[in-house]
Motif scaffolding. Structure first.
Motif, PDB file in Angstrom:
ATOM      1  N   MET A 116       4.682  -1.108   2.665  1.00  0.00           N
ATOM      2  CA  MET A 116       6.290  -1.145   2.684  1.00  0.00           C
ATOM      3  C   MET A 116       6.845  -1.088   3.672  1.00  0.00           C
ATOM      4  O   MET A 116       7.840  -1.742   3.930  1.00  0.00           O
ATOM      5  N   LEU A 117       6.154  -0.728   5.109  1.00  0.00           N
ATOM      6  CA  LEU A 117       7.063  -0.869   6.086  1.00  0.00           C
ATOM      7  C   LEU A 117       6.799  -2.411   6.733  1.00  0.00           C
ATOM      8  O   LEU A 117       7.350  -2.831   7.495  1.00  0.00           O
ATOM      9  N   VAL A 118       5.771  -3.087   6.241  1.00  0.00           N
ATOM     10  CA  VAL A 118       5.776  -4.612   6.478  1.00  0.00           C
ATOM     11  C   VAL A 118       6.710  -5.455   5.673  1.00  0.00           C
ATOM     12  O   VAL A 118       7.341  -6.306   6.263  1.00  0.00           O
ATOM     13  N   HIS A 119       6.928  -4.987   4.429  1.00  0.00           N
ATOM     14  CA  HIS A 119       7.914  -5.546   3.617  1.00  0.00           C
ATOM     15  C   HIS A 119       8.499  -4.600   2.745  1.00  0.00           C
ATOM     16  O   HIS A 119       7.699  -4.181   1.902  1.00  0.00           O
ATOM     17  N   ALA A 120       9.724  -4.508   2.340  1.00  0.00           N
ATOM     18  CA  ALA A 120      10.323  -3.425   1.578  1.00  0.00           C
ATOM     19  C   ALA A 120      10.033  -3.645  -0.083  1.00  0.00           C
ATOM     20  O   ALA A 120       9.822  -2.597  -0.942  1.00  0.00           O
ATOM     21  N   THR A 121       9.790  -4.986  -0.483  1.00  0.00           N
ATOM     22  CA  THR A 121       9.400  -5.393  -1.823  1.00  0.00           C
ATOM     23  C   THR A 121       8.140  -4.587  -2.206  1.00  0.00           C
ATOM     24  O   THR A 121       8.115  -4.461  -3.471  1.00  0.00           O
ATOM     25  N   HIS A 122       7.361  -4.324  -1.307  1.00  0.00           N
ATOM     26  CA  HIS A 122       6.143  -3.560  -1.746  1.00  0.00           C
ATOM     27  C   HIS A 122       6.267  -2.320  -2.461  1.00  0.00           C
ATOM     28  O   HIS A 122       5.349  -1.425  -2.880  1.00  0.00           O
ATOM     29  N   VAL A 123       7.513  -1.837  -2.369  1.00  0.00           N
ATOM     30  CA  VAL A 123       7.652  -0.486  -3.203  1.00  0.00           C
ATOM     31  C   VAL A 123       7.426  -0.803  -4.544  1.00  0.00           C
ATOM     32  O   VAL A 123       7.177   0.198  -5.239  1.00  0.00           O
ATOM     33  N   LEU A 124       7.485  -2.145  -4.954  1.00  0.00           N
ATOM     34  CA  LEU A 124       7.378  -2.304  -6.399  1.00  0.00           C
ATOM     35  C   LEU A 124       5.871  -2.020  -6.896  1.00  0.00           C
ATOM     36  O   LEU A 124       5.522  -2.057  -8.072  1.00  0.00           O
ATOM     37  N   PHE A 125       4.918  -1.821  -6.147  1.00  0.00           N
ATOM     38  CA  PHE A 125       3.751  -1.147  -6.416  1.00  0.00           C
ATOM     39  C   PHE A 125       3.758   0.336  -6.743  1.00  0.00           C
ATOM     40  O   PHE A 125       2.857   0.749  -7.199  1.00  0.00           O
ATOM     41  N   ALA A 126       4.733   1.120  -6.377  1.00  0.00           N
ATOM     42  CA  ALA A 126       4.731   2.619  -6.814  1.00  0.00           C
ATOM     43  C   ALA A 126       4.524   2.930  -8.199  1.00  0.00           C
ATOM     44  O   ALA A 126       3.685   3.930  -8.304  1.00  0.00           O
ATOM     45  N   PRO A 127       4.904   2.397  -9.076  1.00  0.00           N
ATOM     46  CA  PRO A 127       4.709   2.558 -10.735  1.00  0.00           C
ATOM     47  C   PRO A 127       3.117   2.515 -10.761  1.00  0.00           C
ATOM     48  O   PRO A 127       2.411   3.336 -11.688  1.00  0.00           O
ATOM     49  N   VAL A 128       2.637   1.438 -10.200  1.00  0.00           N
ATOM     50  CA  VAL A 128       1.000   1.114 -10.433  1.00  0.00           C
ATOM     51  C   VAL A 128       0.338   2.492  -9.823  1.00  0.00           C
ATOM     52  O   VAL A 128      -0.610   3.062 -10.605  1.00  0.00           O
ATOM     53  N   ALA A 129       0.698   2.938  -8.683  1.00  0.00           N
ATOM     54  CA  ALA A 129       0.223   3.917  -8.014  1.00  0.00           C
ATOM     55  C   ALA A 129       0.066   5.137  -8.687  1.00  0.00           C
ATOM     56  O   ALA A 129      -0.724   6.115  -9.024  1.00  0.00           O
ATOM     57  N   VAL A 130       1.248   5.413  -9.239  1.00  0.00           N
ATOM     58  CA  VAL A 130       1.791   6.824  -9.994  1.00  0.00           C
ATOM     59  C   VAL A 130       0.686   6.574 -11.200  1.00  0.00           C
ATOM     60  O   VAL A 130       0.002   7.798 -11.427  1.00  0.00           O
ATOM     61  N   TRP A 131       0.656   5.252 -11.856  1.00  0.00           N
ATOM     62  CA  TRP A 131       0.116   5.384 -13.112  1.00  0.00           C
ATOM     63  C   TRP A 131      -1.689   5.708 -12.476  1.00  0.00           C
ATOM     64  O   TRP A 131      -2.278   6.460 -13.535  1.00  0.00           O
ATOM     65  N   ALA A 132      -2.014   5.039 -11.621  1.00  0.00           N
ATOM     66  CA  ALA A 132      -3.537   5.388 -11.237  1.00  0.00           C
ATOM     67  C   ALA A 132      -3.774   6.939 -10.992  1.00  0.00           C
ATOM     68  O   ALA A 132      -4.875   7.048 -11.463  1.00  0.00           O
ATOM     69  N   LEU A 133      -2.954   7.497 -10.196  1.00  0.00           N
ATOM     70  CA  LEU A 133      -3.136   8.763  -9.978  1.00  0.00           C
ATOM     71  C   LEU A 133      -2.937   9.778 -11.348  1.00  0.00           C
ATOM     72  O   LEU A 133      -3.882  10.479 -11.308  1.00  0.00           O
ATOM     73  N   LEU A 134      -2.286   9.271 -12.255  1.00  0.00           N
ATOM     74  CA  LEU A 134      -2.061  10.189 -13.438  1.00  0.00           C
ATOM     75  C   LEU A 134      -3.509   9.988 -14.255  1.00  0.00           C
ATOM     76  O   LEU A 134      -3.909  10.594 -14.963  1.00  0.00           O
ATOM     77  N   ARG A 135      -3.933   8.589 -14.183  1.00  0.00           N
ATOM     78  CA  ARG A 135      -5.200   8.118 -14.877  1.00  0.00           C
ATOM     79  C   ARG A 135      -6.222   8.855 -14.564  1.00  0.00           C
ATOM     80  O   ARG A 135      -7.190   9.493 -15.166  1.00  0.00           O
ATOM     81  N   GLY A 136      -6.329   8.853 -13.283  1.00  0.00           N
ATOM     82  CA  GLY A 136      -7.647   9.646 -12.547  1.00  0.00           C
ATOM     83  C   GLY A 136      -7.495  10.880 -12.274  1.00  0.00           C
ATOM     84  O   GLY A 136      -8.652  11.766 -12.293  1.00  0.00           O
ATOM     85  N   HIS A 137      -6.583  11.482 -12.423  1.00  0.00           N
ATOM     86  CA  HIS A 137      -6.260  12.954 -12.186  1.00  0.00           C
ATOM     87  C   HIS A 137      -5.764  13.817 -13.487  1.00  0.00           C
ATOM     88  O   HIS A 137      -5.715  14.778 -13.265  1.00  0.00           O
ATOM     89  N   GLY A 138      -5.425  13.259 -14.572  1.00  0.00           N
ATOM     90  CA  GLY A 138      -4.931  13.517 -15.466  1.00  0.00           C
ATOM     91  C   GLY A 138      -3.307  13.760 -15.726  1.00  0.00           C
ATOM     92  O   GLY A 138      -2.725  13.899 -14.399  1.00  0.00           O
ATOM     93  N   ASP A 139      -2.622  13.858 -16.864  1.00  0.00           N
ATOM     94  CA  ASP A 139      -1.162  14.205 -16.721  1.00  0.00           C
ATOM     95  C   ASP A 139      -0.989  15.738 -16.625  1.00  0.00           C
ATOM     96  O   ASP A 139       0.324  16.187 -16.731  1.00  0.00           O
ATOM     97  N   GLY A 140      -2.098  16.323 -16.335  1.00  0.00           N
ATOM     98  CA  GLY A 140      -1.608  18.034 -16.170  1.00  0.00           C
ATOM     99  C   GLY A 140      -1.205  18.318 -14.682  1.00  0.00           C
ATOM    100  O   GLY A 140      -0.741  17.565 -13.995  1.00  0.00           O
TER     101      GLY A 140
END
Length: 170
Positions: A124-148
């Motif tokens: 994101m610090l290289v280019h601000a548009t990479h903020v668009l990856f955030a939903p993927v990251a959140v999904w991945a964390l919830l998928r891997g750690h559960g939604d609890g």
């Protein structure tokens, strides 16, 4: 070469100018006195090659045959976006290797929140548009750690790191 250091700090791509400046100075230190524009083109070419290599490694690690990984990485390297951005002084490919590594982390069985946040924040610090990856990251964390509770803590660590790191840099 403009003599205006603050010109390197553009709001959309805060890190690119600084990394490019450091790379240009490194080339000069090594005795390769190129114009700054050429130094940026060399840096972008190296970033494009590294991104393609990491993509091939990613595919190999996911069980794809070597020929498929090589063809896909070559396709990425010679695609219009990949090739053009690799040979021109553009901000985008510096984040390419970071995003491949972030995506690789996101696809782990249990993504590590702070590693994912660090890679994503750097992109994101290289280019601000990479903020668009955030939903993927959140999904991945919830998928891997559960939604609890554990999943919410992982997402909280990820979001807090990204937020505070970006705010601190700006």
């Amino acid at each position: 070469e403009l003599g205006d250091f603050k010109h390197l700090l553009h709001g959309n791509h805060l890190a690119y100018g600084l990394v490019g400046f450091a790379f240009h100075r490194l080339l000069n230190f090594l005795g390769l006195a190129l114009p700054a524009l050429w130094s940026l083109q060399v840096m972008d070419s190296l970033c494009g090659a590294l991104g393609a290599a990491l993509f091939a490694r990613f595919l190999l690690n996911r069980g794809r045959p070597a020929g498929v990984a090589a063809a896909a990485a070559m396709g990425l390297a010679v695609s219009n976006g990949g090739w053009y951005k690799s040979v021109d002084a553009q901000v985008y490919l510096l984040a390419g290797p970071l995003m491949v590594l972030a995506f690789e982390e996101a696809l782990r069985e249990r993504p590590r929140a702070l590693r994912l946040a660090g890679l994503h924040t750097a992109a994101m610090l290289v280019h601000a548009t990479h903020v668009l990856f955030a939903p993927v990251a959140v999904w991945a964390l919830l998928r891997g750690h559960g939604d609890g509770e554990e999943g919410r803590r992982a997402v909280g660590r990820y979001l807090a790191f990204c937020f505070f790191a970006v705010v601190a840099c700006y």
